[in-house]
Design an enzyme around this catalytic site. Structure first.
Site, PDB file in Angstrom:
ATOM      1  N   ARG A  26      18.196 -18.514   5.204  1.00 46.29           N
ATOM      2  CA  ARG A  26      17.627 -19.179   4.024  1.00 46.29           C
ATOM      3  C   ARG A  26      18.104 -18.479   2.757  1.00 46.29           C
ATOM      4  O   ARG A  26      18.259 -19.109   1.713  1.00 46.29           O
ATOM      5  CB  ARG A  26      16.091 -19.175   4.113  1.00 46.29           C
ATOM      6  CG  ARG A  26      15.558 -19.874   5.362  1.00 46.29           C
ATOM      7  CD  ARG A  26      14.058 -19.718   5.508  1.00 46.29           C
ATOM      8  NE  ARG A  26      13.666 -18.318   5.675  1.00 46.29           N
ATOM      9  CZ  ARG A  26      12.419 -17.876   5.726  1.00 46.29           C
ATOM     10  NH1 ARG A  26      11.404 -18.735   5.612  1.00 46.29           N
ATOM     11  NH2 ARG A  26      12.138 -16.596   5.891  1.00 46.29           N
ATOM     12  N   ASP A  64      12.898 -14.767   0.144  1.00 50.13           N
ATOM     13  CA  ASP A  64      12.335 -14.560  -1.190  1.00 50.13           C
ATOM     14  C   ASP A  64      13.240 -13.750  -2.110  1.00 50.13           C
ATOM     15  O   ASP A  64      13.019 -13.706  -3.314  1.00 50.13           O
ATOM     16  CB  ASP A  64      10.974 -13.869  -1.065  1.00 50.13           C
ATOM     17  CG  ASP A  64       9.981 -14.740  -0.322  1.00 50.13           C
ATOM     18  OD1 ASP A  64       9.934 -15.941  -0.614  1.00 50.13           O
ATOM     19  OD2 ASP A  64       9.276 -14.229   0.566  1.00 50.13           O
ATOM     20  N   SER A  88       1.017 -17.725   7.188  1.00 52.20           N
ATOM     21  CA  SER A  88       0.560 -19.047   6.720  1.00 52.20           C
ATOM     22  C   SER A  88       0.492 -20.064   7.859  1.00 52.20           C
ATOM     23  O   SER A  88      -0.476 -20.836   7.952  1.00 52.20           O
ATOM     24  CB  SER A  88       1.462 -19.567   5.590  1.00 52.20           C
ATOM     25  OG  SER A  88       2.818 -19.546   5.952  1.00 52.20           O
ATOM     26  N   HIS A 135       3.840 -11.674   2.084  1.00 49.46           N
ATOM     27  CA  HIS A 135       4.279 -12.976   2.610  1.00 49.46           C
ATOM     28  C   HIS A 135       4.862 -13.789   1.436  1.00 49.46           C
ATOM     29  O   HIS A 135       5.806 -13.338   0.805  1.00 49.46           O
ATOM     30  CB  HIS A 135       3.081 -13.635   3.305  1.00 49.46           C
ATOM     31  CG  HIS A 135       3.387 -14.841   4.143  1.00 49.46           C
ATOM     32  ND1 HIS A 135       4.635 -15.131   4.635  1.00 49.46           N
ATOM     33  CD2 HIS A 135       2.578 -15.853   4.573  1.00 49.46           C
ATOM     34  CE1 HIS A 135       4.584 -16.261   5.334  1.00 49.46           C
ATOM     35  NE2 HIS A 135       3.345 -16.715   5.304  1.00 49.46           N
ATOM     36  N   HIS A 167      11.807  -7.917   7.361  1.00 49.07           N
ATOM     37  CA  HIS A 167      11.150  -9.051   8.025  1.00 49.07           C
ATOM     38  C   HIS A 167      10.520  -8.587   9.326  1.00 49.07           C
ATOM     39  O   HIS A 167      11.054  -7.692   9.989  1.00 49.07           O
ATOM     40  CB  HIS A 167      12.152 -10.184   8.308  1.00 49.07           C
ATOM     41  CG  HIS A 167      11.472 -11.493   8.534  1.00 49.07           C
ATOM     42  ND1 HIS A 167      11.040 -11.888   9.767  1.00 49.07           N
ATOM     43  CD2 HIS A 167      11.110 -12.461   7.664  1.00 49.07           C
ATOM     44  CE1 HIS A 167      10.451 -13.060   9.648  1.00 49.07           C
ATOM     45  NE2 HIS A 167      10.478 -13.437   8.383  1.00 49.07           N
TER      46      HIS A 167
HETATM   47  N1  AMX Z   1      10.804  -1.808   1.386  1.00 48.74           N
HETATM   48  C1  AMX Z   1      10.251  -0.620   1.709  1.00 48.74           C
HETATM   49  N2  AMX Z   1       9.720  -0.342   2.898  1.00 48.74           N
HETATM   50  C2  AMX Z   1       9.782  -1.298   3.827  1.00 48.74           C
HETATM   51  C3  AMX Z   1      10.369  -2.550   3.592  1.00 48.74           C
HETATM   52  C4  AMX Z   1      10.896  -2.802   2.295  1.00 48.74           C
HETATM   53  N3  AMX Z   1      11.417  -3.954   1.955  1.00 48.74           N
HETATM   54  N4  AMX Z   1      10.290  -3.294   4.712  1.00 48.74           N
HETATM   55  C5  AMX Z   1       9.655  -2.525   5.638  1.00 48.74           C
HETATM   56  N5  AMX Z   1       9.343  -1.327   5.109  1.00 48.74           N
HETATM   57  C6  AMX Z   1       8.603  -0.235   5.740  1.00 48.74           C
HETATM   58  C7  AMX Z   1       7.208  -0.702   6.158  1.00 48.74           C
HETATM   59  O1  AMX Z   1       6.308  -0.693   5.052  1.00 48.74           O
HETATM   60  C8  AMX Z   1       6.873   0.289   7.246  1.00 48.74           C
HETATM   61  O2  AMX Z   1       6.530   1.493   6.619  1.00 48.74           O
HETATM   62  P1  AMX Z   1       5.354   2.458   7.204  1.00 48.74           P
HETATM   63  O3  AMX Z   1       5.756   2.735   8.631  1.00 48.74           O
HETATM   64  O4  AMX Z   1       5.399   3.632   6.301  1.00 48.74           O
HETATM   65  O5  AMX Z   1       4.096   1.662   7.121  1.00 48.74           O
HETATM   66  C9  AMX Z   1       8.227   0.488   7.932  1.00 48.74           C
HETATM   67  O6  AMX Z   1       9.221   0.135   6.959  1.00 48.74           O
HETATM   68  C10 AMX Z   1       8.440  -0.342   9.167  1.00 48.74           C
HETATM   69  O7  AMX Z   1       8.231  -1.709   8.845  1.00 48.74           O
HETATM   70  P2  AMX Z   1       8.953  -2.888   9.673  1.00 48.74           P
HETATM   71  O8  AMX Z   1       8.473  -2.805  11.078  1.00 48.74           O
HETATM   72  O9  AMX Z   1      10.408  -2.849   9.414  1.00 48.74           O
HETATM   73  O10 AMX Z   1       8.391  -4.176   8.914  1.00 48.74           O
HETATM   74  P3  AMX Z   1       7.023  -4.970   9.188  1.00 48.74           P
HETATM   75  O11 AMX Z   1       7.269  -5.932  10.291  1.00 48.74           O
HETATM   76  O12 AMX Z   1       5.861  -4.037   9.298  1.00 48.74           O
HETATM   77  O13 AMX Z   1       6.854  -5.747   7.807  1.00 48.74           O
HETATM   78  C11 AMX Z   1       7.514  -7.071   5.959  1.00 48.74           C
HETATM   79  C12 AMX Z   1       7.652  -6.867   7.465  1.00 48.74           C
HETATM   80  C13 AMX Z   1       8.219  -8.362   5.567  1.00 48.74           C
HETATM   81  C14 AMX Z   1       6.022  -7.170   5.587  1.00 48.74           C
HETATM   82  C15 AMX Z   1       8.164  -5.850   5.226  1.00 48.74           C
HETATM   83  O14 AMX Z   1       9.539  -5.799   5.543  1.00 48.74           O
HETATM   84  C16 AMX Z   1       7.972  -5.867   3.726  1.00 48.74           C
HETATM   85  O15 AMX Z   1       6.925  -5.397   3.250  1.00 48.74           O
HETATM   86  N6  AMX Z   1       8.979  -6.419   2.943  1.00 48.74           N
HETATM   87  C17 AMX Z   1       8.839  -6.563   1.517  1.00 48.74           C
HETATM   88  C18 AMX Z   1       7.962  -7.727   1.157  1.00 48.74           C
HETATM   89  C19 AMX Z   1       8.651  -9.061   1.462  1.00 48.74           C
HETATM   90  O16 AMX Z   1       9.777  -9.283   1.094  1.00 48.74           O
HETATM   91  N7  AMX Z   1       7.912  -9.980   2.090  1.00 48.74           N
HETATM   92  C20 AMX Z   1       8.402 -11.338   2.358  1.00 48.74           C
HETATM   93  C21 AMX Z   1       8.727 -11.606   3.814  1.00 48.74           C
HETATM   94  C22 AMX Z   1       9.162 -13.029   4.036  1.00 48.74           C
HETATM   95  C23 AMX Z   1       8.030 -13.958   3.808  1.00 48.74           C
HETATM   96  O17 AMX Z   1       7.051 -13.933   4.540  1.00 48.74           O
HETATM   97  N8  AMX Z   1       8.077 -14.784   2.810  1.00 48.74           N
END
Ligand code: AMX
Length: 427
Positions: A313, A359, A227, A257, A304
């Site tokens: 937070r 979140d 964002s 996000h 994250h």
């Molecule tokens: N549950 C399951 N799998 C997860 C996970 C979770 N909460 N967090 C990361 N992973 C997985 C990824 O999908 C990725 O899998 P892949 O290699 O098979 O594609 C692997 O773990 C490595 O990911 P990462 O390097 O640890 O995370 P990232 O930087 O690619 O992604 C984020 C970060 C936040 C998108 C991810 O942790 C996620 O999808 N979390 C759940 C959604 C969430 O809570 N989002 C809110 C974030 C805060 C915000 O912006 N408001």
């Protein structure tokens, strides 16, 4: 400050900040330092600092409402914009300026009304912000011909007007969608977050305190998140603050996000329904988490891109829960999930951060006060996020940051480059 940066670049502009590896180019540019955002800085271990201050420090140092103990978000905006802690007077001044500037023209409400009530609240919100773009001073002054040096001035006015008007728009969407369109007029005596709570129909003093905390902790998370980065990127084309903020909020509406806050509560509600209990045990939660992962879904609220510890937070909200609602079963479930999830995510070996983000907690606090309409949660996040991304946008214009234009490549070029047949440093 612009002169200082000019000097700094003259002397050190060619210094290397890091190296870029091929994998980073394919994998979301993680770890590449590529932009300047003055309002806040994220430390992977420690979490966010706003102009150098942690969340607990802000809770201590920022001015509060009379009888309140949470910081007023007006104060955080002042801090992010000016770089110094505000006095009580500064904060009261901002409250009254935002009250004065909060009028929303009728065509914005008419635009919202043109959408089906079933439209997602974030879509209604962004459409309303776009409708409000008719009011942009930046766009008008640019069209009339404006000196580059003056860009910051109407950008600042737009930022102030937009922040002042967002609670009214968001509350209108809430009441339209969930409360039969029975709207509540603003109360000119309340602070920005207090008035927002009031217009949504929540007068409870603890809920108002929650809104002050919520609006403060969701405001900014340095510049690279979707964002903030989108607002900055679109603003770099000199799109006005309304257009830029709306673009950023379309990114906040993504489930990885800001939409994660609705996904968390949806996921917990579904878990409770499937397990037929309001208070699932840690073991039951663990099994449900494993089932979620087996279905190829993410566990919302965990992980994250930058943080590597529990999000402060999350902790601030947990403390609010301990103070205001320690026995609430849903809040307790959030705390049990906090114990159950990290070891499971860690055991997968691939997740860089198994800890909760902002979140994971917010929805449960809102449900406690009766705000169960989880599709609306990201709109709350968006109202708060305006404070950070718009304060940054003012700086972007004041510092005359240019149009953003990183280099992209094709896989065909990568292959030629690997064979030594081509250079990756094209134009
Ligand atoms: N549950 C399951 N799998 C997860 C996970 C979770 N909460 N967090 C990361 N992973 C997985 C990824 O999908 C990725 O899998 P892949 O290699 O098979 O594609 C692997 O773990 C490595 O990911 P990462 O390097 O640890 O995370 P990232 O930087 O690619 O992604 C984020 C970060 C936040 C998108 C991810 O942790 C996620 O999808 N979390 C759940 C959604 C969430 O809570 N989002 C809110 C974030 C805060 C915000 O912006 N408001």
């Amino acid at each position: 400050m612009a002169a200082e940066i000019k000097e700094l670049l003259k002397e050190h502009g060619t210094k290397k900040i890091g190296e870029v590896q091929l994998a980073q180019v394919y994998q979301g540019m993680r770890g590449i330092t590529g932009l300047v955002t003055e309002t806040s800085l994220l430390d992977a271990q420690e979490g966010i600092r706003f102009r150098g201050y942690t969340i607990p420090e802000l809770q201590q140092k920022l001015p509060k409402a009379e009888n309140g103990s949470e910081p007023l978000p007006e104060g955080l905006f002042y801090l992010m914009l000016v770089g110094e802690l505000p006095s009580e007077d500064d904060v009261h001044h901002l409250t009254s300026v935002w009250q004065r500037r909060s009028h929303v023209p009728n065509h914005v409400f008419a635009t919202i009304e043109a959408l089906p009530v079933s439209t997602h609240p974030m879509t209604q919100f962004v459409v309303a912000v776009m409708a409000l773009q008719t009011e942009s001073l930046f766009a008008k002054r640019y069209a009339a011909g404006m000196n580059k040096k003056d860009y910051w001035d109407p950008a600042f006015d737009d930022a102030m007007d937009l922040i002042a008007r967002l609670p009214r728009i968001a509350a209108y969407i809430y009441r339209r969608k969930y409360k039969n369109g029975e709207h509540i007029q603003p109360n000119g005596l309340l602070d920005w977050a207090g008035n927002f709570a009031h217009m949504m129909g929540y007068g409870d003093e603890s809920f108002i305190e929650l809104m002050r905390l919520y609006m403060t902790i969701h405001a900014d998370h340095e510049g690279g998140n979707v964002s903030a980065h989108t607002t900055h990127l679109v603003g770099s084309a000199l799109s006005d603050p309304y257009l830029s903020y709306a673009a950023g909020m379309n990114g906040l509406a993504g489930p990885l996000h800001g939409l994660a806050n609705q996904e968390v509560i949806k996921w917990i509600f579904e878990m409770r329904e499937e397990l037929k209990t309001e208070a699932p045990s840690k073991e039951q939660i663990g099994n449900y988490v494993r089932a979620t992962l087996e279905k190829g879904k993410v566990v919302p609220g965990y992980g994250h891109a930058v943080l590597r510890k529990t999000d402060p937070r999350f902790t601030a909200q947990m403390e609010f829960g301990k103070k205001h609602m320690p026995d609430d079963p849903l809040v307790q479930t959030v705390w049990n999930i906090y114990e159950a999830v990290p070891p499971i995510l860690k055991s997968l070996g691939k997740i860089k951060n198994p800890w909760p983000n902002v979140d994971a907690h917010s929805g449960a606090l809102l449900v406690h006060f009766g705000m169960v309409e989880y599709e609306f949660y990201t709109v709350l996040f968006a109202v708060s996020r305006a404070l950070g991304v718009l304060a940054s946008l003012c700086w972007d214009r004041a510092l005359s940051f240019p149009i953003e234009r990183p280099k992209s490549i094709t896989t065909a070029l990568v292959k030629r480059w690997l064979k030594g047949e081509d250079e990756i440093w094209g134009d």
